[in-house]
Every structure is written in C-alpha cells, then in structure tokens.
Design an enzyme around this catalytic site. Structure first.
Site, PDB file in Angstrom:
ATOM      1  N   GLY A 186       0.773  -1.235   0.000  1.00 17.43           N
ATOM      2  CA  GLY A 186       0.000   0.000   0.000  1.00 17.43           C
ATOM      3  C   GLY A 186       0.799   1.276   0.000  1.00 17.43           C
ATOM      4  O   GLY A 186       0.228   2.358   0.124  1.00 17.43           O
ATOM      5  N   GLU A 241     -11.965   3.810  29.610  1.00 20.04           N
ATOM      6  CA  GLU A 241     -11.381   4.713  28.606  1.00 20.04           C
ATOM      7  C   GLU A 241     -10.900   6.010  29.244  1.00 20.04           C
ATOM      8  O   GLU A 241      -9.869   6.566  28.832  1.00 20.04           O
ATOM      9  CB  GLU A 241     -12.403   5.005  27.502  1.00 20.04           C
TER      10      GLU A 241
END
Length: 613
Positions: free
Chosen positions: A203, A423
């Site tokens: 890529g 989180e």
C-alpha cells in the site's frame, strides 16, 4: 478472445431453417395433384373434370377451379400437344378448356430439400474445423506473455501524482532521463541500471511510482504479476519470459514492471520440488534475459516486492537488479502531501485541515490515505452534503482504524459505566505523564471488536524510542484496568487487548531492545517466520533456563511497576476520573477540547467531599 454474436448464432439459425424445410416437405400446405397417365388425363379434360391445362416442359398439370387435380406428362412440342388434344375432342380456348404454357424455371424448394443433408453436414464440418483452429490458436497463445500495456503507449500518471516519496522519486529520476535521452549517458560510457527493485510494505505506492516513471519518460509500460509466469506445464513460464522481453525490445524504450516478483524469484533450492521445477526454470530464464540485454537496448525492468529477504541472490547482483529503492511508510509531511493529491477535484469545506489529519494518521500507508478520502466522500454523500467536511474525514479515520460504529449494539448501563471509566483511565493517565501522546478523542461507541477506545494524537513521527517513552506507554495501556479496579473494586475482561500489548512491549524491551539493567545490552532469541507452517513464528532460543527465568522476572517487574504507577495516578485523581467518566457516559464521545475543559473544570461539592480510596 470473444466470439461475435452472429458467429455463435449461425449454427442455431441453420438448424432452424432445416427444421422448417423438413416441416414443409413432410407437411405440405397444398394437397399434391394425383399422377395419372396421358389418356386418363385427356379423358378427365373431356369429361369436364379439368378446366385448365398447364404445360411446363414435358409436365402437364390439370386444374379445376384453380386447384390442381391431376398431373401427367407429354413428350412433344406445344403445337403437337394442342393438336392431339383437339383430335381427342377437347375444345381449347373460349368456352372450352383453357391452355396455359409456363416457361421452365428452377425449383429451389426441391433443391433445398434434396441438398439439405449435404448443407447440414457442411455446416457441421465448418464448425468443427473452426473449433479446432481456435483450440490450436489458444495452444500457441498459451505460451505467450500476458503482460498488459497500461494506458496505451504512454501512461498518464506522472511524478506530480505521487507524493510522500521524494527520495524514491529522486532515485528514479535518472531512469527517466535515460529513457528520454539515452545517448547522453552512452556517450560517456555510463551503463544505466537494467533493473530497479522497489521494496516496501503493501500500500505504499510501488506500482504507482513505477507507472509514474513511465509516464514521466513518456514510454510504454508493460505490467505483469510474478504469479502469471508460472503454470502447471513445464516450460510455459520460461516461454512467457522470452516473449515478454521480445515484446519489450521491439517497443524500446519502455518499462517492464513485474509486481510481486517474490512469487517467482524465491531463493532457489529452498523448495521441496528439487532444482527442476517450473518456478526455478522461470527464474533462470529471467536471469538469462536480464543478463542478455544489449547496452543499446533502452528497456528498464522495475520489480516490486515486500519480501526482499527471500529473493534469490542472483537476482540482486549488479547487472540485474542493480538498484534497490525503498518506499517506506510516509512521514507527516508525506501524509499531508498524499492527502492533498487524493483530495484534488473533490469539493472540500473550508474547515479541512490537512496538517491535523496528517498528525492523526501516523502509520497510514498511501493506500490507507486514499481510502480515507474516499470514505469521507461516501460519508458526505450519505449525509446529503455538497462538500466534504472535517467531521467526515475524522470519522473516516476511525472507520479505517477500528471499523464503523455499532450504535445498534445494546449494552447495559453497568457495562457502559465500566467502559466509560476504563477509557477515561487511559486518557487521564496519558495526560498526567510527560512522555505520553496527547489525547485527541475518547469514545464509548463500539467499533469493530472494541467496546470503546481512546485515540491519541502524536506531536511528531518517532523513529527512535526511549526507555521513559516505553514505560509511559505501559502505564497508559494498563490504566484502563487500574481505573476499573479503583472504581468498582474488581476487573473485567475488557482489558484483554491492553494486557496483550503491554506484555508484548515489555518483552521486547527486555529481549530485543536491551533495556533491562539486569540483563544488559544484548538480545535474546532469534525469531524466524516459517511460511510453510502457515506463517508460524518460531523462536530459536540462544539462552539457558536461568536467563529465561530472569527475562520473565524483568518483564514482570516492568508490568508491575507500570500498573502501580497507573493506580497511583488514578487514585490521586479519582474525583476527576469520575467527572470525566460521567460526562463521557452522557455524550458517548469527547473531543480533545472538551477533555481539556473538563480537566480545568472545578469539581462539584459532592465529588470534593467523597473519600479518596
């Protein structure tokens, strides 16, 4: 090669005609007249059973009210026939039997019916020979090269369409100049590299820059994959190699691009089929063809691979692939340039900031960045916008990294609270550590396999990492689990991926980077990839059991130290942890500016009065 529609339908058309002809022959529309002798025919005419007589050569046809009722024959002229009929007492003309004479014609219907079997047999032979000729042609084409001529004789891609690989473009500029004016180099006795090997992860634009070289030089570009050489039949690959280089020499100056050359260029003698298998014969032919280039032939071979370590040494020696050009992941400036290239021609809103996007996409390849712009355009169309906004591009970054949002996933309020504290623990620990990356976004919306996630925004691209940076990464990774333990008194399975990453990093610090004070500056173990066992990673241990125990102790010490630090940071900021987690539960996603505002916001009285456990 496609068959024209009329060629494929001709055979069925002939069959249809034959069926119709046979139907008419076996099922005639009109009843055929009865065959009688001449005297009977005359008697019928005399008795009034026939009102019209037609003569066609020697054939006589009798009609009654326009319908054929009798058929006979007479050998002689028309005058003799008329005289004979008059002598038999038959009146011809007005008030009697009409007499008509027809000129002789060709009976096409009879001929078609008579020759129909022959016509069908001839058509069958035609199709058989045609099929045999097609098979013969395919057999000859089987050994021909399957290289594709991209973009006609001159590809339209140039260096202006390639960004983020300035060093590679500088290396390949000499190839462009040689293809444009080879006499400039030949006059000085210079030999341009015959082969250039493009090396880099998937890529990163190896194929694109190869096309750009051809487009910049304005020469034909032949493209083929390494796997297209090898076939089941022995000798086909070598024949295709010869045909490919013959085509290239006839159309020089030109570029031959072989993508994924490791499919055919692997180290010889490493397989299980001995030294005479088809792949090795194909590789031998490539080596011979590249060595046989005349210095005046302007043919450059470009090849691409992401596995240069497994290529045969004969491919890499001078005279074949002389030059190796590394195309690596783009840096922040390269990512910004790539984003600008792919955004050309797209309607962009004024709030687009490519510099911020480049910071957020650390580790993205060129293909990832192109996909990012495309995803942003798709999201803008889905939202019925006329322009692509920054919000769509940031959402597309999240989609590329973690997948689309799963807002339909139903979770309990308790799980939502645990995920929010988890989180927030990551984000709060990163904010309190000096070597951690700044927090960019916190979300408890599920994406892919993740229940929530915290995205960081590196201030710069790092190529070298220090011990303190790694230690802070360990703390941030373990802070989610620490937040669960501090808030709820127990841990969940949500930290599984965090633990896996932290353990892997700690082991690398000890065994690969030499960052252990007890074990000293050395590496331990040699990792090998065994492709034939399904990409199994095998480690060769070059140390004993005592050292192995010491490695485990050092890894454990790093993990425990980081976890202790994470618990201390979150315990000292427990009120702030709850404040941010509550806001995250209400909004589901908190951006960087909101996170910074929450850090400066004064704590409510009930949180200030709560005991810090």
């Amino acid at each position: 090669m496609k068959t024209k529609w009329w060629q494929g339908s001709l055979f069925y058309l002939l069959i249809l005609v034959a069926i119709i002809a046979l139907a008419f022959s076996f099922f005639p529309v009109n009843k055929a007249p009865k065959e009688v002798d001449y005297y009977t025919f005359v008697n019928k005419a005399r008795d009034g059973e026939i009102d019209t007589i037609e003569q066609n050569g020697t054939a006589l046809t009798g009609l009654k009210n326009g319908e054929k009722v009798a058929k006979s024959s007479f050998v002689g002229s028309t005058k003799e026939l008329m005289d004979t009929l008059k002598e038999s007492g038959i009146a011809l003309g007005e008030g009697g039997v009409k007499f008509l004479v027809k000129t002789g014609g060709f009976d096409w219907g009879s001929v078609m019916i008579s020759f129909l079997p022959l016509i069908l047999f001839g058509a069958l032979l035609f199709f058989l020979f045609r099929s045999a000729r097609g098979a013969n042609t395919q057999a000859f084409n089987f050994a021909r090269s399957r290289a594709r001529l991209a973009g006609g004789n001159k590809p339209t891609v140039t260096f202006d369409d390639v960004a983020g690989v300035d060093e590679a473009k500088a290396e390949l500029q000499e190839i462009v100049e040689f293809l444009k004016s080879p006499q400039k180099f030949l006059a000085l006795g210079a030999r341009i590299p015959r082969g250039v090997l493009l090396v880099g992860p998937p890529g990163c634009g190896k194929t694109l820059i190869a096309k750009a070289v051809a487009g910049q030089a304005g020469v034909p570009f032949y493209s083929i994959s390494g796997s297209e050489f090898v076939e089941m039949f022995v000798g086909v690959g070598a024949s295709r190699v010869r045909d490919l280089f013959d085509q290239a020499k006839r159309n020089s100056p030109c570029i031959v691009f072989v993508d994924e050359i490791d499919a055919v260029g692997r180290h010889r003698g490493a397989g299980l089929g001995g030294g005479h298998d088809e792949r090795e014969q194909t590789l031998n032919q490539i080596l011979v063809e590249m060595d046989g280039f005349d210095s005046s032939v302007s043919v450059i071979v470009l090849a691409a691979t992401n596995r240069p370590d497994i290529l045969d040494p004969a491919l890499l020696r001078p005279g074949r692939f002389d030059r190796h050009v590394v195309i690596d992941q783009p840096d922040i400036n390269g990512r910004k340039a790539i984003l600008e290239v792919h955004a050309k021609g797209k309607p962009l809103a004024k709030d687009i900031d490519f510099q911020t996007l480049a910071k957020e996409t650390a580790g993205f390849s060129g293909a990832d960045l192109a996909n990012l712009i495309n995803e942003g355009a798709i999201l803008a169309a889905r939202h019925n916008h006329k322009e692509i906004h920054m919000k769509e591009l940031e959402e597309s970054i999240d989609r590329v990294i973690a997948g689309p949002e799963k807002k339909g996933r139903v979770i309990s309020q308790k799980e939502k609270e645990i995920i929010a504290h988890h989180e927030t623990g990551h984000a709060l620990a990163a904010k309190m550590l000096p070597n951690a990356d700044p927090v960019h976004k916190i979300s408890i919306v599920a994406r892919g396999m993740m229940g929530g996630w915290t995205r960081f925004l590196p201030t710069e691209d790092r190529h070298l990492w220090t011990v303190s940076q790694f230690e802070d990464r360990l703390v941030v990774s373990l802070a989610g689990r620490a937040a669960e333990e501090i808030t709820f008194g127990e841990v969940t399975t949500g930290a599984q991926n965090d633990l896996e990453q932290a353990t892997s990093l700690a082991r690398k610090m000890v065994t690969e980077y030499g960052m252990s004070s007890k074990l000293g500056p050395r590496t331990f173990g040699k990792r090998e990839e065994l492709v034939f066992l399904g990409r199994e990673i095998h480690e060769q241990r070059n140390y004993g059991e005592k050292v192995a125990m010491l490695i485990d102790k050092e890894v454990d010490a790093l993990i425990q130290k980081a976890y202790t630090t994470a618990k201390k940071i979150l315990t000292d900021n427990k009120e702030r942890l709850k404040l941010i987690a509550d806001r995250l539960m209400a909004k589901e996603t908190i951006e960087e500016f909101e996170f910074e505002a929450l850090l400066k916001e004064s704590l409510p009285a009930q949180l200030q009065a709560s005991p810090a456990s």
